[in-house]
Design a protein around this motif. Structure first.
Motif: not given
Length: 582
Positions: A139, A141, A143, A150, A152, A220, A222
């Motif tokens: 994963t 990430t 931010t 968020v 993805g 964020t 991801k």
């Protein structure tokens, strides 16, 4: 996709011209004959949630539907993201080519996962390996600020066995040929284009991060590097462990033979392996031996008889004997046959799977062997998002189709000639957005589907393979590492990044997408289709990989070493000995 996940297999069928899709033609010809199936489908909660009515939307008529415009916004942030992709084009295609060269199989993508993770680390992402216990899953990430959405992205990098092919070759020419005088074969290859999938998705995630930095957009991002998509293992188990919780939107793409998005569903699926155990013995003195291979062959034969009376048009059943013995003069003591059981929902898969299990037990009884089965993966049908697909389509329409070069089109026509297909080249348009067919006729499956029940999800396809060809072929592997793949990557990364940026600069779009998701899932609780006590299959990583990624072995969620499967069967009795004839 991939195996299992090809957008052209779903209800948002890719068109190769201005005519009707294959799916639409089938629907028109066969809808009357399967009306009973359609009525049964509407009673299934998971299939009903995939219908427009579940979201309070009127069922759209394909002839009357017009995709809305003005959703995709030309913003400074979007120009920054697309500019970053242009400036880093060689790095992005270089990532694809590196993963293509590795051609690593599911659960063993040691070098490929590292390459993708390092690309994102250089883009400012924090990278953590070992997601859900899988050594090659990670994963990443990024931010910026607080309180932003968020977002993805989905990345994959596993190859397929037996599909090795030299890049850019117009006829079948395996890059790795396995010489064995008794069992020749080919090495692995990216016959589903996951090298391109992961590279474009990682590039899009990095581009969105760059846009948020430059324009002070709170977000964020991801990125989920996922293992074993070809076996639908990585994401399905990770979802059950809460890995995808807390997302506001999820963007997915897959290499295809066309450029399209839509809001159709997919088939749910359970993958199951049956192990038959018998007794080995000399083939020249076979009396009393118990052939596990006989049992597997009987099972394969009997399961074919399910097709007429036990399988609706939405069902799929396919199998392979993946362990059938080694030499004819040793009766096989162990044999394994693996099935993919697909249907429109988990409940319908379960009904068909019960029949397949009954067939295995009948084969074991007839062959005097024993049988056991283990479920290796299981996923839901995909939950669509009409609003998300409309936003993605508006961006695809504005950006345009992949810019395939003359060399790319030449290769495509050579491949089509080799495959006996019309030499029409690569798809060079963005297919119109049309409603899904009212009668679901089944198709592929995807482990992204389980994610789609946790968070609003959009999927799209970009043309990497020639029109008329299919995923999971050597011809796709040829394209994935050469000019067609490079153009598809650049287009797909642009579609993904542009759509994600719109969610940041136009929050009302994200709010509408989330409201549709709420309506579709109202009153329906997702529960993993994996069985109680499921342990995902894994391979022990090499020591250098564990050291480089900071992991230890084994992870806490599996039993290691795995339990051995040993036959304890006895020779079959022939009854009392016969008196000699005098």
């Amino acid at each position: 996709m991939c195996d299992l996940h090809d957008p052209s297999d779903h209800d948002h069928a890719v068109r190769t011209g201005d005519g009707l899709s294959r799916r639409r033609i089938m629907q028109m010809l066969g809808a009357a004959g399967i009306a009973t199936t359609a009525m049964a489908a509407t009673a299934d909660p998971a299939m009903a949630a995939a219908s427009d009515e579940a979201a309070g939307l009127a069922a759209a008529d394909a002839a009357a539907y017009t995709a809305p415009g003005g959703l995709a916004q030309d913003s400074d942030a979007k120009r920054t993201a697309l500019g970053w992709l242009d400036r880093n084009a060689s790095r992005i295609t270089g990532l694809n080519d590196e993963i293509w060269e590795h051609a690593e199989l599911s659960l063993r993508e040691w070098n490929s996962s590292l390459a993708e993770a390092e690309f994102l680390r250089k883009a400012g992402f924090d990278v953590r390996f070992g997601t859900a216990g899988f050594p090659t899953a990670f994963t990443a990430t990024y931010t910026r600020g607080k309180g932003g959405p968020v977002i993805g992205f989905s990345g994959e990098y596993d190859a397929l066995p037996g599909l090795s092919q030299n890049k850019g070759a117009g006829e079948h020419d395996p890059k790795e040929y396995v010489h064995d005088p008794f069992a020749p074969g080919y090495g692995p290859g990216h016959g589903c284009g996951h090298c391109a999938l992961g590279a474009a998705a990682a590039a899009a995630a990095a581009a969105v991060a760059e846009a948020s930095r430059r324009h002070k957009l709170d977000v964020t991002v991801k990125f989920f590097g996922s293992t074993a998509e070809e076996q639908l293992i990585g994401k399905t188990y990770a979802v059950s462990q809460g890995v995808y919780d807390g997302l506001d939107a999820f963007l997915d793409w897959h290499p295809s033979t066309g450029n399209a998005t839509g809001w159709g569903t997919s088939n749910a699926m359970t993958a199951v392996t049956f192990t038959f155990l018998g007794v080995a013995g000399h083939g020249g003195t076979p009396l009393g031996n118990k052939s596990a291979l006989d049992a597997a062959v009987m099972m394969a034969t009997m399961s074919e008889f399910l097709r007429e009376e036990s399988m609706a048009p939405s069902a799929r059943l396919h199998w392979v004997i993946n362990n059938g013995g080694d030499i004819p003069n040793v009766t096989p003591e162990i044999a394994e046959i693996s099935y993919y059981v697909r249907e429109g929902s988990v409940a319908r898969v379960t009904s068909l799977l019960d029949k397949v299990i009954a067939v295995s037990e009948a084969a074991a009884t007839a062959s005097r062997t024993s049988v056991r089965h283990r479920i290796t993966s299981a996923c839901w049908n995909q939950l669509p998002s009409k609003a998300f697909a409309e936003l993605m389509y508006d961006n695809m329409r504005q950006i345009g189709p992949p810019a395939h070069s003359a060399d790319a089109q030449r290769l495509a026509r050579e491949l089509q000639s080799s495959l006996g297909l019309p030499e029409s080249g690569l798809h060079d348009k963005v297919s119109p957005l049309t409603p899904p067919n009212p009668v679901f006729l089944g198709g592929g499956s995807t482990d992204v589907a389980d994610i789609s029940w946790q968070v609003p999800t959009v999927s799209m396809g970009a043309a990497l393979a020639p029109v008329g060809s299919k995923m999971h072929t050597w011809s796709t592997a040829s394209c994935a590492g050469s000019a067609p793949g490079h153009a598809a990557i650049r287009a797909a990364a642009s579609y993904l990044a542009a759509t994600a940026v719109d969610l940041l600069v136009k929050p009302e779009l994200l709010a509408g997408i989330k409201e549709e998701f709420r309506k579709r899932t109202e009153g329906l609780t997702w529960k993993t289709a994996l069985p109680e006590g499921y342990e995902p299959p894994m391979y022990e990583p090499p020591a250098w990989f564990l050291k480089k990624t900071g992991q230890s072995w084994p992870p806490e969620n599996i039993t290691w070493p795995p339990r051995r499967i040993i036959s304890k069967e006895k020779f079959s009795s022939l009854g009392p000995a016969l008196e000699p004839q005098v």
